[in-house]
Design a protein around this motif. Structure first.
Motif, PDB file in Angstrom:
ATOM      1  N   GLN A  74      16.348  11.935 -57.871  1.00 30.59           N
ATOM      2  CA  GLN A  74      16.893  12.132 -56.388  1.00 30.59           C
ATOM      3  C   GLN A  74      16.675  10.808 -55.834  1.00 30.59           C
ATOM      4  O   GLN A  74      15.858  10.172 -55.664  1.00 30.59           O
ATOM      5  CB  GLN A  74      16.055  13.157 -55.665  1.00 30.59           C
ATOM      6  N   GLY A  75      17.887  10.070 -55.270  1.00 34.00           N
ATOM      7  CA  GLY A  75      17.871   8.844 -54.636  1.00 34.00           C
ATOM      8  C   GLY A  75      17.850   9.031 -53.306  1.00 34.00           C
ATOM      9  O   GLY A  75      18.764   9.684 -52.772  1.00 34.00           O
ATOM     10  N   PHE A  76      17.406   8.127 -52.480  1.00 32.84           N
ATOM     11  CA  PHE A  76      17.099   7.844 -51.146  1.00 32.84           C
ATOM     12  C   PHE A  76      17.363   6.488 -50.574  1.00 32.84           C
ATOM     13  O   PHE A  76      17.154   5.747 -51.538  1.00 32.84           O
ATOM     14  CB  PHE A  76      15.984   8.534 -50.588  1.00 32.84           C
ATOM     15  N   THR A  77      18.037   6.306 -49.322  1.00 34.33           N
ATOM     16  CA  THR A  77      18.189   5.064 -48.883  1.00 34.33           C
ATOM     17  C   THR A  77      17.729   5.207 -47.431  1.00 34.33           C
ATOM     18  O   THR A  77      17.293   6.315 -47.020  1.00 34.33           O
ATOM     19  CB  THR A  77      19.428   4.431 -48.917  1.00 34.33           C
ATOM     20  N   ASP A  78      17.635   3.867 -46.776  1.00 31.41           N
ATOM     21  CA  ASP A  78      17.270   4.065 -45.268  1.00 31.41           C
ATOM     22  C   ASP A  78      18.307   4.200 -44.403  1.00 31.41           C
ATOM     23  O   ASP A  78      19.554   4.496 -45.000  1.00 31.41           O
ATOM     24  CB  ASP A  78      16.179   2.731 -44.742  1.00 31.41           C
ATOM     25  N   ASP A  79      18.180   4.073 -43.032  1.00 30.87           N
ATOM     26  CA  ASP A  79      19.459   4.089 -42.220  1.00 30.87           C
ATOM     27  C   ASP A  79      20.006   2.786 -41.959  1.00 30.87           C
ATOM     28  O   ASP A  79      20.893   2.920 -41.102  1.00 30.87           O
ATOM     29  CB  ASP A  79      18.941   4.833 -40.908  1.00 30.87           C
ATOM     30  N   VAL A  80      19.824   1.757 -42.598  1.00 32.66           N
ATOM     31  CA  VAL A  80      20.534   0.493 -42.322  1.00 32.66           C
ATOM     32  C   VAL A  80      21.608   0.372 -43.024  1.00 32.66           C
ATOM     33  O   VAL A  80      21.765   0.824 -44.405  1.00 32.66           O
ATOM     34  CB  VAL A  80      19.562  -0.662 -42.708  1.00 32.66           C
ATOM     35  N   GLY A  81      23.015   0.337 -42.538  1.00 33.36           N
ATOM     36  CA  GLY A  81      24.295   0.344 -43.191  1.00 33.36           C
ATOM     37  C   GLY A  81      25.117   1.531 -43.044  1.00 33.36           C
ATOM     38  O   GLY A  81      24.689   2.530 -42.541  1.00 33.36           O
ATOM     39  N   SER A  82      25.999   1.608 -43.733  1.00 30.02           N
ATOM     40  CA  SER A  82      27.040   2.634 -43.466  1.00 30.02           C
ATOM     41  C   SER A  82      26.551   3.867 -44.589  1.00 30.02           C
ATOM     42  O   SER A  82      26.054   3.610 -45.491  1.00 30.02           O
ATOM     43  CB  SER A  82      28.555   2.255 -43.701  1.00 30.02           C
ATOM     44  N   LYS A  91      23.080   5.890 -55.701  1.00 27.68           N
ATOM     45  CA  LYS A  91      23.775   6.001 -57.171  1.00 27.68           C
ATOM     46  C   LYS A  91      23.046   4.890 -57.718  1.00 27.68           C
ATOM     47  O   LYS A  91      22.680   5.021 -59.165  1.00 27.68           O
ATOM     48  CB  LYS A  91      24.940   6.061 -57.092  1.00 27.68           C
ATOM     49  N   ARG A  92      23.173   3.690 -57.692  1.00 28.31           N
ATOM     50  CA  ARG A  92      22.809   2.412 -58.492  1.00 28.31           C
ATOM     51  C   ARG A  92      21.237   2.602 -58.835  1.00 28.31           C
ATOM     52  O   ARG A  92      20.814   2.213 -59.965  1.00 28.31           O
ATOM     53  CB  ARG A  92      23.277   1.141 -57.953  1.00 28.31           C
ATOM     54  N   ARG A  93      20.481   3.027 -57.613  1.00 32.43           N
ATOM     55  CA  ARG A  93      19.242   2.962 -57.972  1.00 32.43           C
ATOM     56  C   ARG A  93      18.763   4.128 -58.882  1.00 32.43           C
ATOM     57  O   ARG A  93      17.615   3.917 -59.884  1.00 32.43           O
ATOM     58  CB  ARG A  93      18.239   3.262 -56.715  1.00 32.43           C
ATOM     59  N   THR A  94      19.119   5.214 -58.881  1.00 27.67           N
ATOM     60  CA  THR A  94      19.050   6.213 -59.746  1.00 27.67           C
ATOM     61  C   THR A  94      19.592   6.026 -61.128  1.00 27.67           C
ATOM     62  O   THR A  94      18.958   6.418 -62.153  1.00 27.67           O
ATOM     63  CB  THR A  94      19.625   7.886 -59.440  1.00 27.67           C
ATOM     64  N   THR A  95      20.698   5.322 -61.292  1.00 30.43           N
ATOM     65  CA  THR A  95      21.304   4.768 -62.362  1.00 30.43           C
ATOM     66  C   THR A  95      20.100   3.896 -63.244  1.00 30.43           C
ATOM     67  O   THR A  95      20.060   4.031 -64.334  1.00 30.43           O
ATOM     68  CB  THR A  95      22.598   4.395 -62.309  1.00 30.43           C
ATOM     69  N   GLU A  96      19.631   2.971 -62.294  1.00 29.79           N
ATOM     70  CA  GLU A  96      18.766   2.014 -62.833  1.00 29.79           C
ATOM     71  C   GLU A  96      17.668   3.035 -63.252  1.00 29.79           C
ATOM     72  O   GLU A  96      17.056   2.218 -64.630  1.00 29.79           O
ATOM     73  CB  GLU A  96      18.310   1.023 -61.699  1.00 29.79           C
ATOM     74  N   VAL A  97      17.018   3.761 -62.819  1.00 28.03           N
ATOM     75  CA  VAL A  97      15.729   4.506 -63.340  1.00 28.03           C
ATOM     76  C   VAL A  97      16.415   5.263 -64.742  1.00 28.03           C
ATOM     77  O   VAL A  97      15.495   5.508 -65.545  1.00 28.03           O
ATOM     78  CB  VAL A  97      15.315   5.634 -62.356  1.00 28.03           C
ATOM     79  N   GLN A  98      17.512   5.684 -64.489  1.00 27.62           N
ATOM     80  CA  GLN A  98      18.071   6.456 -65.709  1.00 27.62           C
ATOM     81  C   GLN A  98      18.213   5.686 -66.850  1.00 27.62           C
ATOM     82  O   GLN A  98      17.518   6.015 -68.136  1.00 27.62           O
ATOM     83  CB  GLN A  98      19.449   7.146 -65.222  1.00 27.62           C
ATOM     84  N   ASN A 134      11.491   5.438 -47.340  1.00 28.77           N
ATOM     85  CA  ASN A 134      12.486   5.992 -47.576  1.00 28.77           C
ATOM     86  C   ASN A 134      13.696   5.416 -48.800  1.00 28.77           C
ATOM     87  O   ASN A 134      14.511   5.815 -49.408  1.00 28.77           O
ATOM     88  CB  ASN A 134      13.491   6.039 -46.224  1.00 28.77           C
ATOM     89  N   ARG A 135      13.350   4.001 -48.989  1.00 28.21           N
ATOM     90  CA  ARG A 135      14.034   3.341 -49.977  1.00 28.21           C
ATOM     91  C   ARG A 135      13.476   3.540 -51.439  1.00 28.21           C
ATOM     92  O   ARG A 135      12.642   2.882 -51.938  1.00 28.21           O
ATOM     93  CB  ARG A 135      14.073   1.813 -49.736  1.00 28.21           C
ATOM     94  N   ARG A 136      13.680   4.740 -51.822  1.00 26.28           N
ATOM     95  CA  ARG A 136      12.934   5.253 -53.180  1.00 26.28           C
ATOM     96  C   ARG A 136      14.087   6.308 -53.764  1.00 26.28           C
ATOM     97  O   ARG A 136      15.043   6.662 -53.719  1.00 26.28           O
ATOM     98  CB  ARG A 136      11.869   6.135 -52.786  1.00 26.28           C
ATOM     99  N   VAL A 137      13.227   6.413 -55.041  1.00 29.40           N
ATOM    100  CA  VAL A 137      13.812   7.277 -56.265  1.00 29.40           C
ATOM    101  C   VAL A 137      12.662   8.181 -56.745  1.00 29.40           C
ATOM    102  O   VAL A 137      11.733   7.732 -56.967  1.00 29.40           O
ATOM    103  CB  VAL A 137      14.686   6.721 -57.237  1.00 29.40           C
ATOM    104  N   VAL A 138      13.146   9.654 -56.487  1.00 37.62           N
ATOM    105  CA  VAL A 138      11.752  10.785 -56.871  1.00 37.62           C
ATOM    106  C   VAL A 138      12.436  10.924 -58.406  1.00 37.62           C
ATOM    107  O   VAL A 138      13.368  11.527 -58.270  1.00 37.62           O
ATOM    108  CB  VAL A 138      12.006  11.943 -55.960  1.00 37.62           C
ATOM    109  N   ILE A 139      11.445  11.015 -59.274  1.00 47.22           N
ATOM    110  CA  ILE A 139      11.646  11.478 -60.499  1.00 47.22           C
ATOM    111  C   ILE A 139      10.644  12.580 -60.630  1.00 47.22           C
ATOM    112  O   ILE A 139       9.536  12.504 -60.549  1.00 47.22           O
ATOM    113  CB  ILE A 139      10.943  10.502 -61.722  1.00 47.22           C
ATOM    114  N   GLU A 140      11.209  13.861 -60.935  1.00 49.46           N
ATOM    115  CA  GLU A 140      10.487  15.057 -61.193  1.00 49.46           C
ATOM    116  C   GLU A 140      10.498  15.246 -62.632  1.00 49.46           C
ATOM    117  O   GLU A 140      11.565  15.374 -63.390  1.00 49.46           O
ATOM    118  CB  GLU A 140      11.203  16.182 -60.410  1.00 49.46           C
ATOM    119  N   TYR A 141       9.421  15.917 -63.216  1.00 51.22           N
ATOM    120  CA  TYR A 141       9.326  16.058 -64.326  1.00 51.22           C
ATOM    121  C   TYR A 141       9.207  17.771 -64.637  1.00 51.22           C
ATOM    122  O   TYR A 141       8.456  18.404 -64.152  1.00 51.22           O
ATOM    123  CB  TYR A 141       7.755  15.642 -64.936  1.00 51.22           C
ATOM    124  N   TRP A 142      10.278  18.489 -65.221  1.00 49.44           N
ATOM    125  CA  TRP A 142      10.272  19.744 -65.779  1.00 49.44           C
ATOM    126  C   TRP A 142      10.138  20.015 -67.126  1.00 49.44           C
ATOM    127  O   TRP A 142      10.641  19.321 -67.972  1.00 49.44           O
ATOM    128  CB  TRP A 142      11.688  20.247 -65.161  1.00 49.44           C
TER     129      TRP A 142
END
Length: 775
Positions: A74-82, A91-98, A134-142
């Motif tokens: 799950q990718g999240f960003t802060d409120d700066v920018g559109s 999406k780029r952040r989650t792709t980087e983690v992927q 808020n500038r984060r990616v959450v990785i859940e292990y199932w």
């Protein structure tokens, strides 16, 4: 034949693929979240730094990876920018983690990217820290649960869902009583509900009257917190209701068998809310849906008795009785009187643009190297040759010397000009810098003044409501006109009760002796003529005419006032305590100040209020003493009510006279004191939540109007049908994600929240319960 074999082979492949897919889907449904990990990114960046890689390495070392393992990102960003750019960044952040997980022997099909989300900020907390978190990616292990897994998510135990959260047994709201069914009783709940149970009221399943000890269960629901914890709403077959309180009653004998109320008998209930005395209130029976454990209210068309129609019984005939009992006034012991009318002293300062300093520091010029010509040096550099005569040589030296002298003077003039220009530019720069510093100080002072203007608006709109002020004044004005009459009625009521208990209607039981002792100890000291006249003069007709004249020319819109108050509070909470305000904040403050000053300027009323404040200082102690006297009278009435109940001579009018309302209960189970809401100006409210699975959205109404409506889930949103359009509401959403929950809260009007896209915030179950308790 070849074609036939090819068709058989394709059919076999499709069956095998379908069975494999179904097996994978079944395994996916049985997966359980065991662990999660969070990696953080720099602002505007999607590259994993050393700390993030170390976090991922530690996380992967602590978990076993198999074919059944799944990773959800799950990718999240802060409120700066559109929002569009932020969605691409998430999406780029989650792709980087992927991509990193792929390098660690994790297959692509084991990785699922769930959502991209731009998070909002809480204005009450540190903005910079929130944006960094808020500038984060959450990785859940199932993974599939193990056979010896003792956690809550074992396969043979029910999963944690939104239904299981709301359908819990509300033990903390259950109140147990033991009463004698053959004598009757008066039961008072923790929240103030009073139940008058007559003698021989209950029967068993065979219709036989039950005698002796029985257990009685009571649950009360008056606040939104009570309704949320007990999974209640105020809807009757799709129509919205305004509630005056909800009850659940249940009676059981000593063997635990459920009892019913005898036909022809009824329990009289006095609800602990002022809304129960509103016109058109009636009794509703609750029908519980066993599949969802929700309650639908069915109207009984049986009106709730109140002071508004206190001379009518449920049968429609007039009440009989020669003596009018004392009715409680609208005041209590903590009466503070009229609030002081605020005066708008702070004017808007002259608008100043944010100063910008565009001049550069002047650089020291590059000066030309100046060397004064010398004939001796020149003769050394240009020695005389044999073929040049002395005369010609001297002419040559002189000519060269003159040329060098000319160049020397030009260089000297050039250097003087550059130094002069540098001194001039330096002086101009220093003057411009001094002017800029003055402008900065002026702008800072302008910001401080605008901050004070905002604080004044916030204080006035939060602490003063003209509608409440006028309502309080008219209450005090009406009370002053009834002051003498009420004092006389309290004394007469005591004499009436004395006369009643001394009559032959009552026997000399211990209850009556206790009541006689209470009457003897109750002192109702009368007010003097001077004190009564002072109360009557304080809120005189002369002042009333001035206030009435002011309010008649004042166009007040309660809904608009609440909206403006919410906007000012929102601006106030988002403003930093230090530093300059942003230009758009200054513009918004100026705009709101203009609106507020035009709509809520009370300078004329303040002159009348000065006279009122001076007079009420003398009268408030008298009213406080009156409230204490009234409290003693009502306690005496309560004792009289209990005595009549135990003697089985209580009437519904007695309950109305004491508690201002009475509701007739003829069935056990859920009972509601409600009335239908006018459906003339309604609209459908849409709440966009992207997906509705395991999610619940509730609509709570504010402004003294208590109603709770559950929104219906659609494909990608929720829709609340036929919501009153002119009401202020609060939207609350709950979502279960694994073993934790996500919540959102949005406030505003129905029109302003139309199509809102709320942001869910992750919370623990304990935090959600605390939030529900505070509503």
């Amino acid at each position: 034949m070849k074609q036939y074999c090819l068709i058989c082979f394709l059919c076999w492949c499709s069956v095998f693929y379908t069975e494999s897919a179904l097996g994978q889907k079944a395994d996916a449904l049985r997966l359980k979240k065991y662990k999660d990990c969070v990696v953080y990114f720099a602002s505007g960046n999607a590259t994993l730094d050393a700390a993030a890689i170390q976090t991922l390495e530690t996380f992967l070392q602590e978990i076993p990876i198999s074919d059944d393992t799944r990773f959800r990102l799950q990718g999240f960003t802060d409120d700066v920018g559109s929002p569009t750019l932020n969605a691409a960044l998430a999406k780029r952040r989650t792709t980087e983690v992927q991509e990193y997980l792929k390098t660690q022997t994790v297959l692509t099909e084991q990785i699922e990217i769930q959502a991209f989300q731009q998070l909002r900020l809480n204005p009450d907390k540190n903005i910079a820290i929130q944006r960094a978190e808020n500038r984060r990616v959450v990785i859940e292990y199932w993974a599939l649960p193990l056979k010896n897994d003792s956690s809550k998510a074992i396969l043979n135990e029910p999963a944690f869902t939104i239904e299981s959260f709301f359908n819990r047994n509300p033990v903390q709201f259950q109140q147990q009583f033991t009463i004698n069914a053959s004598e009757g009783a008066v039961i008072k709940g923790k929240k103030g509900t009073v139940l008058q149970i007559p003698m021989n009221c209950f029967v068993d399943q065979e219709g036989n009257i039950v005698n002796g000890k029985i257990s009685f269960l009571l649950q009360e629901a008056y606040t939104y917190s009570d309704m949320l914890f007990q999974n209640l709403s105020t809807v009757s077959d799709g129509r919205l209701l305004e509630t005056g309180g909800m009850l659940f009653i249940e009676a059981k004998d000593t063997a635990g068998n459920r009892l019913e109320i005898r036909e022809g008998a009824a329990i009289t209930a006095a609800m602990a809310s002022t809304a129960a005395s509103l016109p058109e209130m009636q009794t509703f029976n609750g029908i519980v849906d066993s599949s969802t454990n929700t309650v639908n209210w069915v109207a009984t068309n049986q009106q709730v008795l109140s002071n508004n129609q206190g001379n009518l019984l449920w049968s429609g005939r007039m009440l009989e009785g020669e003596y009018s009992r004392y009715q409680k006034s609208l005041f209590n012991e903590s009466l503070t009187g009229l609030k002081e009318v605020p005066v708008w002293n702070r004017k808007l300062p002259k608008e100043i643009d944010q100063p910008r300093f565009r001049k550069r520091i002047p650089k020291y010029p590059r000066l030309k190297i100046v060397e004064k010509p010398n004939k001796e040096v020149l003769s050394t550099k240009m020695p005389q040759t044999t073929n040049i005569s002395d005369v010609n040589y001297k002419k040559k030296i002189r000519k060269k010397y003159v040329a060098l002298q000319k160049k020397y003077r030009k260089k000297v003039q050039y250097n003087k000009k550059k130094k002069k220009d540098y001194r001039r530019d330096s002086i101009r720069y220093e003057r411009a810098l001094a002017t800029h510093e003055k402008n900065v100080l002026k702008y800072r002072l302008y910001n401080d003044n605008m901050r004070i203007v905002l604080e004044e608006m916030y204080d006035h709109l939060t602490n003063f409501d003209l509608a409440e002020y006028l309502a309080t004044y008219y209450q005090l004005h009406s009370f002053s006109r009834q002051f003498r009459q009420r004092n006389g009625r309290m004394s007469a009521r005591k004499a009436y009760i004395k006369q009643e208990i001394s009559s032959t209607t009552y026997d000399t039981t211990a209850v009556i002796q206790e009541l006689q002792e209470t009457l003897h100890n109750t002192s109702l000291r009368k007010f003097t003529e001077e004190e009564a006249r002072l109360v009557e003069i304080c809120w005189s007709d002369k002042l009333g005419k001035k206030i009435l004249k002011y309010s008649a020319h004042w166009n007040f819109n309660p809904s608009k006032f609440r909206t403006n108050r919410y906007r000012v509070a929102n601006m106030y909470n988002r403003v930093n305590s230090e530093g300059n305000l942003r230009p758009y904040q200054l513009r918004r403050i100026r705009t709101m100040k203009t609106i507020v000053k035009k709509l809520y300027n009370y300078n004329k009323l303040a002159k009348v209020d000065e006279e009122l404040q001076h007079k009420q200082i003398k009268t408030l102690p008298l009213i406080t003493r009156f409230c204490e006297k009234e409290k003693a009278t009502l306690e005496m009435e309560q004792k009289f009510l209990e005595a009549k109940t135990k003697l089985n001579i209580l009437t519904p009018s007695d309950v109305v006279d004491i508690y201002s309302n009475a509701m007739r209960i003829q069935n056990v189970g859920w009972i509601n004191c409600d009335r239908f809401i006018n459906q003339s100006n309604v609209m459908d409210l849409e709440i966009v939540t992207e997906h509705t699975q395991n999610t619940r959205v509730l609509v709570l109404f504010e402004g003294g109007f208590r109603a709770l409506l559950e929104a219906f889930p659609m494909q990608e949103n929720f829709k609340a049908l036929r919501v009153p359009a002119n009401r202020a509401i609060k939207l609350i959403g709950f979502r279960v994600v694994g073993d934790s929950m996500e919540v959102f809260v949005e406030e505003g009007t129905v029109k302003s929240l139309q199509g809102v896209k709320p942001v869910f915030k992750k919370k623990t179950v304990e935090e959600v319960e605390q939030m529900m308790q505070a509503i």
